[in-house]
Design an enzyme around this catalytic site. Structure first.
Site, PDB file in Angstrom:
ATOM      1  N   SER A  21       0.833  -1.199   0.000  1.00  0.00           N
ATOM      2  CA  SER A  21       0.000   0.000   0.000  1.00  0.00           C
ATOM      3  C   SER A  21       0.874   1.258   0.000  1.00  0.00           C
ATOM      4  CB  SER A  21      -0.968  -0.038   1.185  1.00  0.00           C
ATOM      5  OG  SER A  21      -1.952   0.957   1.082  1.00  0.00           O
ATOM      6  N   ASP A  55      -9.614  -4.680  -5.343  1.00  0.00           N
ATOM      7  CA  ASP A  55      -8.995  -3.489  -4.762  1.00  0.00           C
ATOM      8  C   ASP A  55      -9.332  -2.251  -5.584  1.00  0.00           C
ATOM      9  OD1 ASP A  55      -7.372  -1.652  -3.489  1.00  0.00           O
ATOM     10  OD2 ASP A  55      -5.483  -2.662  -3.966  1.00  0.00           O
TER      11      ASP A  55
END
Length: 322
Positions: free
Chosen positions: A166, A265
């Site tokens: 991330s 995602d």
């Protein structure tokens, strides 16, 4: 109501609140886990200080069965958390790094960088660069007594990797570009970089990203909390490496890249785009894309025991040991 009563001015629901007086309340944080040098755990860990000013520390991971003269690949890791959450010393990332180290049998250095918004950008990025320079300084033979014994004794600097999830993957891009333009201590070179579910965003939607409320989506709010004064806002090259004027990805200072995405995602499209742009940039290295079907952002951090998490961790390990 008193005019001095502080108000919530920015918020990631259930995660973080920023108040009008500048104070910050974090609503989510995995509990602190102490390092362990206890035998029988499979992986030994210890915490070290890299810098006193600014404060930068790290957790080191070493497979327990490492022999006295054995050299291992080095993974310098940057944790996720939207630049404003989580810790290298928290339960989630401690468990995740332990799983990777167990599978790959590598020496890992998990960097505890300063969080936004209390520490304005580019603090996190600079901290991670400083940490990498600290690691590579162990190549130098001077002042051996001052060096960290695990890094100097077991680190194989011909197999130096950087990785992150991330926001940590966003930092990997920055570090790799900087390593392509600047010299690391001991003239070290990064062999490979891992970007898992990278946190990239931009002012305009791409691919399958929803156009409605695009700039109110969670990634946009997280960026605004972390770097409210960012030049060009959501098109700052730190978060949007594809904008005109951003450093060419052809300049990445490593030989191999692995980009991992998850099908559910919200950030998937940007991860795939990153892989494609690198591939078409003229960069001379080898870039690979790995997608996990049916999973959402950072799923492997929250539960390392699922079959998909195990598959992803094995894929990361194979990249580190190839």
């Amino acid at each position: 109501m008193s005019s001095t009563t502080k108000q919530v001015i920015k918020e990631l629901p259930n995660l973080i609140r920023v108040y009008s007086d500048g104070s910050v309340e974090r609503l989510f944080a995995s509990p602190y886990v102490p390092p362990s040098l206890e035998p029988g755990t499979g992986v030994l860990t210890k915490d070290i200080v890299i810098s006193e000013n600014p404060t930068i520390s790290a957790r080191l991971y070493l497979p327990e069965q490492t022999q006295p003269d054995q050299k291992l690949p080095i993974l310098v890791y940057f944790h996720g958390g939207a630049f404003c959450l989580e810790s290298a010393f928290g339960f989630l990332f401690n468990r995740y790094l332990t799983s990777i180290v167990t599978e790959a049998q590598v020496l890992a250095v998990s960097v505890e960088y300063r969080l936004a918004p209390e520490n304005p950008f580019p603090a996190a990025f600079e901290d991670c660069w400083t940490a990498l320079q600290w690691v590579t300084s162990h190549i130098l033979t001077s002042n051996l007594s001052e060096k960290e014994s695990w890094v100097s004794g077991h680190g194989d600097f011909d197999r130096l990797f950087i990785g992150g999830d991330s926001a940590g993957a966003t930092i990997v891009n920055y570090i790799a570009l900087r390593a392509g333009a600047e010299t690391l201590q001991g003239n070290a070179r990064i062999l490979g970089g891992i970007l898992t579910h990278p946190f990239f965003w931009g002012s305009k939607p791409i691919g399958n990203e929803p156009s409605e409320n695009h700039l109110k989506a969670l990634p946009a709010v997280a960026w605004d909390i972390s770097y409210p004064s960012a030049p060009d806002g959501f098109d700052n090259p730190l978060i949007n490496p594809f904008v005109p004027g951003a450093a060419s990805l052809a300049g990445l200072g490593c030989s191999r890249l692995l980009v991992c995405v998850a099908s559910k995602d919200q950030l998937r499209e940007r991860g795939v785009l990153y892989h494609n742009v690198v591939k078409e940039s003229g960069w001379t290295g080898e870039v690979e894309l790995f997608e996990t079907e049916g999973e959402d952002h950072a799923f492997q951090i929250y539960d390392t025991t699922t079959e998909n998490a195990k598959v992803l961790i094995k894929r990361l390990a194979s990249f580190l040991t190839k």
